[in-house]
Write a protein that holds these residues in place. Structure first.
Motif, mmCIF file in Angstrom:
data_model
loop_
_atom_site.group_PDB
_atom_site.id
_atom_site.type_symbol
_atom_site.label_atom_id
_atom_site.label_comp_id
_atom_site.label_asym_id
_atom_site.label_seq_id
_atom_site.Cartn_x
_atom_site.Cartn_y
_atom_site.Cartn_z
ATOM 1 N N UNK A 49 31.724 56.673 31.215
ATOM 2 C CA UNK A 49 33.512 56.357 31.380
ATOM 3 C C UNK A 49 34.096 55.962 32.298
ATOM 4 N N UNK A 50 33.838 56.599 33.202
ATOM 5 C CA UNK A 50 34.389 56.141 34.940
ATOM 6 C C UNK A 50 33.686 55.050 35.071
ATOM 7 N N UNK A 51 32.325 54.716 35.065
ATOM 8 C CA UNK A 51 32.019 53.030 35.631
ATOM 9 C C UNK A 51 32.504 51.916 34.466
ATOM 10 N N UNK A 52 32.819 52.138 33.563
ATOM 11 C CA UNK A 52 33.422 51.050 32.310
ATOM 12 C C UNK A 52 34.779 51.068 33.327
ATOM 13 N N UNK A 53 35.830 52.079 33.648
ATOM 14 C CA UNK A 53 37.386 51.542 33.787
ATOM 15 C C UNK A 53 36.917 50.846 35.988
ATOM 16 N N UNK A 54 35.874 51.835 36.323
ATOM 17 C CA UNK A 54 35.258 50.966 37.807
ATOM 18 C C UNK A 54 35.930 49.060 36.794
ATOM 19 N N UNK A 55 34.534 49.271 36.349
ATOM 20 C CA UNK A 55 34.186 47.523 35.822
ATOM 21 C C UNK A 55 35.228 46.402 35.484
ATOM 22 N N UNK A 56 35.970 47.141 34.639
ATOM 23 C CA UNK A 56 37.608 46.839 34.488
ATOM 24 C C UNK A 56 38.322 46.636 35.690
ATOM 25 N N UNK A 57 38.552 46.884 36.120
ATOM 26 C CA UNK A 57 39.077 47.278 38.172
ATOM 27 C C UNK A 57 38.323 45.300 38.226
ATOM 28 N N UNK A 58 37.197 46.400 38.789
ATOM 29 C CA UNK A 58 36.749 44.955 40.167
ATOM 30 C C UNK A 58 36.462 43.875 38.918
ATOM 31 N N UNK A 59 36.901 43.835 37.706
ATOM 32 C CA UNK A 59 36.480 41.725 36.860
ATOM 33 C C UNK A 59 37.472 41.418 37.178
ATOM 34 N N UNK A 60 38.881 42.563 36.991
ATOM 35 C CA UNK A 60 40.255 42.062 37.348
ATOM 36 C C UNK A 60 40.642 41.677 38.664
ATOM 37 N N UNK A 61 40.202 42.026 39.034
ATOM 38 C CA UNK A 61 40.356 41.804 41.332
ATOM 39 C C UNK A 61 39.293 40.782 41.191
ATOM 40 N N UNK A 62 38.429 40.164 40.747
ATOM 41 C CA UNK A 62 37.400 38.685 40.667
ATOM 42 C C UNK A 62 38.163 38.296 40.127
ATOM 43 N N UNK A 63 38.422 38.319 39.165
ATOM 44 C CA UNK A 63 38.998 36.549 38.382
ATOM 45 C C UNK A 63 40.916 36.834 39.262
ATOM 46 N N UNK A 64 41.008 37.420 40.039
ATOM 47 C CA UNK A 64 42.210 36.682 41.159
ATOM 48 C C UNK A 64 41.214 36.540 42.543
ATOM 49 N N UNK A 65 40.373 36.054 42.505
ATOM 50 C CA UNK A 65 40.158 35.001 43.581
ATOM 51 C C UNK A 65 40.055 33.234 43.170
ATOM 52 N N UNK A 66 40.156 33.059 42.324
ATOM 53 C CA UNK A 66 40.975 31.845 42.313
ATOM 54 C C UNK A 66 42.201 31.956 42.854
ATOM 55 N N UNK A 67 43.313 32.807 42.750
ATOM 56 C CA UNK A 67 44.519 32.238 42.686
ATOM 57 C C UNK A 67 45.329 32.994 44.136
ATOM 58 N N UNK A 68 44.112 33.568 45.605
ATOM 59 C CA UNK A 68 43.825 33.912 46.374
ATOM 60 C C UNK A 68 43.431 32.767 47.313
ATOM 61 N N UNK A 69 42.170 32.280 46.883
ATOM 62 C CA UNK A 69 42.245 30.535 47.445
ATOM 63 C C UNK A 69 42.670 29.508 47.209
ATOM 64 N N UNK A 70 43.389 29.706 46.321
ATOM 65 C CA UNK A 70 44.293 28.055 46.510
ATOM 66 C C UNK A 70 45.275 28.406 47.122
ATOM 67 N N UNK A 71 46.517 30.126 47.556
ATOM 68 C CA UNK A 71 46.932 30.388 48.897
ATOM 69 C C UNK A 71 46.339 30.226 49.893
ATOM 70 N N UNK A 72 44.753 30.982 49.979
ATOM 71 C CA UNK A 72 44.322 30.380 51.288
ATOM 72 C C UNK A 72 44.404 28.762 52.456
ATOM 73 N N UNK A 73 44.186 28.336 50.257
ATOM 74 C CA UNK A 73 44.299 26.924 51.613
ATOM 75 C C UNK A 73 45.750 26.156 51.773
ATOM 76 N N UNK A 74 46.945 27.223 51.905
ATOM 77 C CA UNK A 74 47.741 26.309 51.874
ATOM 78 C C UNK A 74 47.910 26.265 53.226
#
Length: 187
Positions: free
Chosen positions: A90-115
């Motif tokens: 159960x804890x690892x399912x929560x951790x997977x959801x947290x990690x997946x959300x953070x991985x999903x932010x990479x595109x936005x973080x990349x766009x900001x960095x390129x500015x």
């Protein structure tokens, strides 16, 4: 209150909690300068019978886990405890959801960095890529074990908190903490 804390074991789980505590102390505006906040934090931690400081960087993460791969000799004993295994998954399912959300932010973080300006963008991108690689590695580790892995920190914290009779005392290395006001760090 102090006598109750003097009989209590506390756990400071990663230094980011130390920093969070400082933010909350500043928010209530009772303490305003770094020295008084640092002194209050230190007094608070010293009021406990014992305070275990588990630093996340050496006790949690993709390479710092117990699993059937890393602890093959003891893993069958762990798997006998069905409640523990249910909690672990159960804890690892929560951790997977947290990690997946953070991985999903990479595109936005990349766009900001390129500015940013070129050198600053490069540094930001390198940092973002490093975080992404770590997160993906953690997801792979959880997937490879079907969620049956425990960070090193978890059994350590549980053992210390449940050690009512001081049996771990011979393994404890007492230290005295002091505060570096300039760097706002405990040592």
């Amino acid at each position: 209150q102090k006598s109750e804390l003097a009989n209590t074991t506390a756990v400071l789980y990663a230094s980011h909690n130390w920093n969070k505590m400082r933010v909350y102390m500043m928010a209530d505006k009772l303490l305003t300068d770094d020295k008084s906040i640092a002194t209050r934090q230190l007094d608070f931690l010293n009021s406990f019978r014992m305070c275990l400081w588990v630093e996340r960087s050496v006790a949690i993460g993709r390479d710092k886990t117990l699993s059937s791969f890393t602890a093959a000799s003891i893993w069958p004993v762990i798997e006998e405890d069905k409640s523990l295994c249910t909690l672990m998954v159960a804890c690892n399912k929560i951790r997977l959801a947290e990690l997946s959300s953070k991985i999903g932010q990479f595109e936005g973080e990349t766009a900001k960095a390129l500015e940013l300006h070129s050198l600053e963008a490069q540094r930001t991108m390198e940092s973002n890529i490093s975080k992404l690689e770590k997160r993906v590695a953690m997801v792979k580790g959880i997937a490879a074990t079907n969620g049956k892995q425990i960070p090193f920190a978890s059994p350590l914290v549980a053992a210390v908190l449940l050690d009512d009779y001081g049996k771990l005392a011979t393994h404890v290395q007492p230290i005295n903490m002091e505060i570096d006001i300039v760097d706002k760090q405990a040592r």
